[in-house]
Design a protein around this motif. Structure first.
Motif, PDB file in Angstrom:
ATOM      1  N   MET A   1     -58.506  49.664 -23.034  1.00 50.39           N
ATOM      2  CA  MET A   1     -57.617  48.428 -24.443  1.00 50.39           C
ATOM      3  C   MET A   1     -57.524  49.831 -25.361  1.00 50.39           C
ATOM      4  O   MET A   1     -57.340  50.994 -25.816  1.00 50.39           O
ATOM      5  N   ALA A   2     -55.937  49.505 -25.791  1.00 50.44           N
ATOM      6  CA  ALA A   2     -55.426  50.546 -27.127  1.00 50.44           C
ATOM      7  C   ALA A   2     -56.302  50.548 -28.256  1.00 50.44           C
ATOM      8  O   ALA A   2     -56.493  49.376 -28.506  1.00 50.44           O
ATOM      9  N   ARG A   3     -56.029  51.927 -28.522  1.00 51.89           N
ATOM     10  CA  ARG A   3     -56.638  51.829 -30.140  1.00 51.89           C
ATOM     11  C   ARG A   3     -56.473  50.637 -30.367  1.00 51.89           C
ATOM     12  O   ARG A   3     -55.021  50.975 -31.182  1.00 51.89           O
ATOM     13  N   ALA A   4     -57.121  51.254 -32.315  1.00 46.88           N
ATOM     14  CA  ALA A   4     -56.449  49.969 -33.211  1.00 46.88           C
ATOM     15  C   ALA A   4     -56.342  51.132 -34.263  1.00 46.88           C
ATOM     16  O   ALA A   4     -55.461  50.871 -35.077  1.00 46.88           O
ATOM     17  N   ASN A   5     -55.702  52.162 -34.316  1.00 41.26           N
ATOM     18  CA  ASN A   5     -55.012  53.315 -35.492  1.00 41.26           C
ATOM     19  C   ASN A   5     -53.472  52.826 -35.245  1.00 41.26           C
ATOM     20  O   ASN A   5     -53.223  53.522 -36.203  1.00 41.26           O
ATOM     21  N   ASN A   6     -52.626  52.454 -33.901  1.00 41.29           N
ATOM     22  CA  ASN A   6     -51.765  51.260 -34.846  1.00 41.29           C
ATOM     23  C   ASN A   6     -51.469  49.640 -34.189  1.00 41.29           C
ATOM     24  O   ASN A   6     -51.346  49.626 -33.576  1.00 41.29           O
ATOM     25  N   ILE A   7     -52.373  49.160 -34.684  1.00 38.08           N
ATOM     26  CA  ILE A   7     -52.568  47.982 -34.973  1.00 38.08           C
ATOM     27  C   ILE A   7     -51.263  47.555 -34.714  1.00 38.08           C
ATOM     28  O   ILE A   7     -51.323  46.030 -33.565  1.00 38.08           O
ATOM     29  N   SER A   8     -49.622  47.776 -35.548  1.00 32.89           N
ATOM     30  CA  SER A   8     -48.738  46.914 -35.199  1.00 32.89           C
ATOM     31  C   SER A   8     -48.264  46.807 -34.023  1.00 32.89           C
ATOM     32  O   SER A   8     -47.665  45.623 -33.496  1.00 32.89           O
ATOM     33  N   THR A   9     -48.554  47.803 -33.180  1.00 31.86           N
ATOM     34  CA  THR A   9     -47.711  48.223 -32.370  1.00 31.86           C
ATOM     35  C   THR A   9     -48.855  47.456 -30.761  1.00 31.86           C
ATOM     36  O   THR A   9     -48.476  46.530 -30.376  1.00 31.86           O
ATOM     37  N   THR A  10     -49.965  47.953 -31.217  1.00 36.66           N
ATOM     38  CA  THR A  10     -51.343  47.537 -30.895  1.00 36.66           C
ATOM     39  C   THR A  10     -50.865  45.804 -30.367  1.00 36.66           C
ATOM     40  O   THR A  10     -51.119  44.845 -29.227  1.00 36.66           O
ATOM     41  N   LEU A  11     -50.889  45.111 -31.376  1.00 40.81           N
ATOM     42  CA  LEU A  11     -51.349  44.225 -31.548  1.00 40.81           C
ATOM     43  C   LEU A  11     -49.740  42.677 -31.223  1.00 40.81           C
ATOM     44  O   LEU A  11     -49.699  42.014 -31.380  1.00 40.81           O
ATOM     45  N   GLU A  12     -48.881  43.847 -31.384  1.00 41.47           N
ATOM     46  CA  GLU A  12     -47.753  42.845 -30.632  1.00 41.47           C
ATOM     47  C   GLU A  12     -47.692  42.239 -29.169  1.00 41.47           C
ATOM     48  O   GLU A  12     -47.651  42.731 -28.314  1.00 41.47           O
TER      49      GLU A  12
ATOM     50  N   PHE B   1     -57.965  40.841 -41.521  1.00 41.84           N
ATOM     51  CA  PHE B   1     -59.279  40.706 -40.978  1.00 41.84           C
ATOM     52  C   PHE B   1     -59.069  42.378 -40.470  1.00 41.84           C
ATOM     53  O   PHE B   1     -57.751  42.667 -40.040  1.00 41.84           O
ATOM     54  N   TYR B   2     -60.484  42.909 -40.308  1.00 40.05           N
ATOM     55  CA  TYR B   2     -60.732  44.528 -40.066  1.00 40.05           C
ATOM     56  C   TYR B   2     -60.327  43.927 -38.457  1.00 40.05           C
ATOM     57  O   TYR B   2     -61.009  43.119 -37.930  1.00 40.05           O
ATOM     58  N   THR B   3     -60.026  45.233 -37.899  1.00 41.01           N
ATOM     59  CA  THR B   3     -59.799  45.128 -36.470  1.00 41.01           C
ATOM     60  C   THR B   3     -60.995  46.480 -35.796  1.00 41.01           C
ATOM     61  O   THR B   3     -61.178  46.894 -36.526  1.00 41.01           O
ATOM     62  N   LYS B   4     -61.588  45.829 -34.695  1.00 43.26           N
ATOM     63  CA  LYS B   4     -62.554  46.301 -33.679  1.00 43.26           C
ATOM     64  C   LYS B   4     -61.972  46.454 -32.067  1.00 43.26           C
ATOM     65  O   LYS B   4     -62.242  45.409 -32.059  1.00 43.26           O
ATOM     66  N   ALA B   5     -61.859  47.610 -32.142  1.00 48.30           N
ATOM     67  CA  ALA B   5     -61.257  47.501 -30.736  1.00 48.30           C
ATOM     68  C   ALA B   5     -62.436  47.552 -29.669  1.00 48.30           C
ATOM     69  O   ALA B   5     -63.427  48.211 -29.870  1.00 48.30           O
ATOM     70  N   SER B   6     -62.271  46.801 -28.680  1.00 55.34           N
ATOM     71  CA  SER B   6     -63.707  47.243 -27.417  1.00 55.34           C
ATOM     72  C   SER B   6     -62.457  47.320 -25.914  1.00 55.34           C
ATOM     73  O   SER B   6     -61.489  47.413 -26.573  1.00 55.34           O
TER      74      SER B   6
ATOM     75  N   HIS C   1     -62.617  45.378 -23.663  1.00 50.77           N
ATOM     76  CA  HIS C   1     -61.546  43.873 -22.796  1.00 50.77           C
ATOM     77  C   HIS C   1     -61.054  43.551 -24.391  1.00 50.77           C
ATOM     78  O   HIS C   1     -60.480  42.046 -23.500  1.00 50.77           O
ATOM     79  N   PHE C   2     -61.662  43.817 -25.491  1.00 50.86           N
ATOM     80  CA  PHE C   2     -61.067  42.786 -26.400  1.00 50.86           C
ATOM     81  C   PHE C   2     -61.102  43.258 -27.814  1.00 50.86           C
ATOM     82  O   PHE C   2     -61.342  44.784 -27.676  1.00 50.86           O
ATOM     83  N   ILE C   3     -60.397  43.054 -28.387  1.00 45.18           N
ATOM     84  CA  ILE C   3     -60.193  43.311 -29.467  1.00 45.18           C
ATOM     85  C   ILE C   3     -60.419  42.483 -30.625  1.00 45.18           C
ATOM     86  O   ILE C   3     -60.348  41.047 -30.628  1.00 45.18           O
ATOM     87  N   THR C   4     -61.364  42.614 -31.680  1.00 47.52           N
ATOM     88  CA  THR C   4     -62.343  41.190 -32.314  1.00 47.52           C
ATOM     89  C   THR C   4     -61.595  41.697 -33.986  1.00 47.52           C
ATOM     90  O   THR C   4     -61.228  42.643 -34.478  1.00 47.52           O
ATOM     91  N   LEU C   5     -61.275  40.303 -34.556  1.00 49.16           N
ATOM     92  CA  LEU C   5     -60.748  40.211 -35.617  1.00 49.16           C
ATOM     93  C   LEU C   5     -61.792  39.795 -36.704  1.00 49.16           C
ATOM     94  O   LEU C   5     -62.424  38.555 -36.331  1.00 49.16           O
TER      95      LEU C   5
END
Length: 141
Positions: free
Chosen positions: A1-12, A103-108, A110-114
């Motif tokens: 899973m992509a890291r949350a440090n670039n969340i705009s790219t990750t969530l696109e 919403f704060y994001t937490k990457a794991s 298999h999924f991302i938590t909002l």
């Protein structure tokens, strides 16, 4: 899973909520089954998606058609605009119904938590959203 440090790219893209979760408890199947509700994050906007026509019978609570396997190659959806989104390093703001919810994001793996921040918009509630990308084809109804 992509890291949350670039969340705009990750969530696109297109994301669906994981089926086998509780309000603040992550899925017990590594999010291999999606709920019929999801989101598209694109061009600074959030769109609500609802998967249509599922025949899946192994859904939470035995509710037929309210989930589908993550590996499904193609689905039909209905859509509804949720509003504008703003990204931070580890958060996303959704501007909807005259209220902005962070919403704060937490990457794991298999999924991302909002996770909703306080104060919460009336529409947000306390629920954590466990979401994973859908890589199949979307057909708009």
């Amino acid at each position: 899973m992509a890291r949350a440090n670039n969340i705009s790219t990750t969530l696109e893209g297109v994301w669906f909520t994981c089926e086998f979760t509780q309000s603040q408890t992550p899925p017990d199947d590594d999010c291999q089954t999606f709920d019929d509700e999801g989101f598209r994050f694109s061009d600074g906007t959030a769109t609500y998606l609802r998967m249509l026509g599922s025949e899946e019978t192994n859904c939470k609570g035995g509710k037929k058609g309210q989930c589908f396997p993550r590996s499904t190659p193609e689905i039909s959806v209905s859509t509804r605009s949720l509003g504008k989104i703003t990204y931070g390093q580890d958060w996303i703001d959704i501007h909807y119904l005259f209220c902005t919810q962070r919403f704060y994001t937490k990457a794991s793996e298999h999924f991302i938590t909002l996770i909703p921040n306080e104060p919460r918009c009336l529409w947000a509630g306390k629920r954590h959203f466990y979401i994973a990308p859908f890589t199949g084809t979307i057909i708009h109804e």
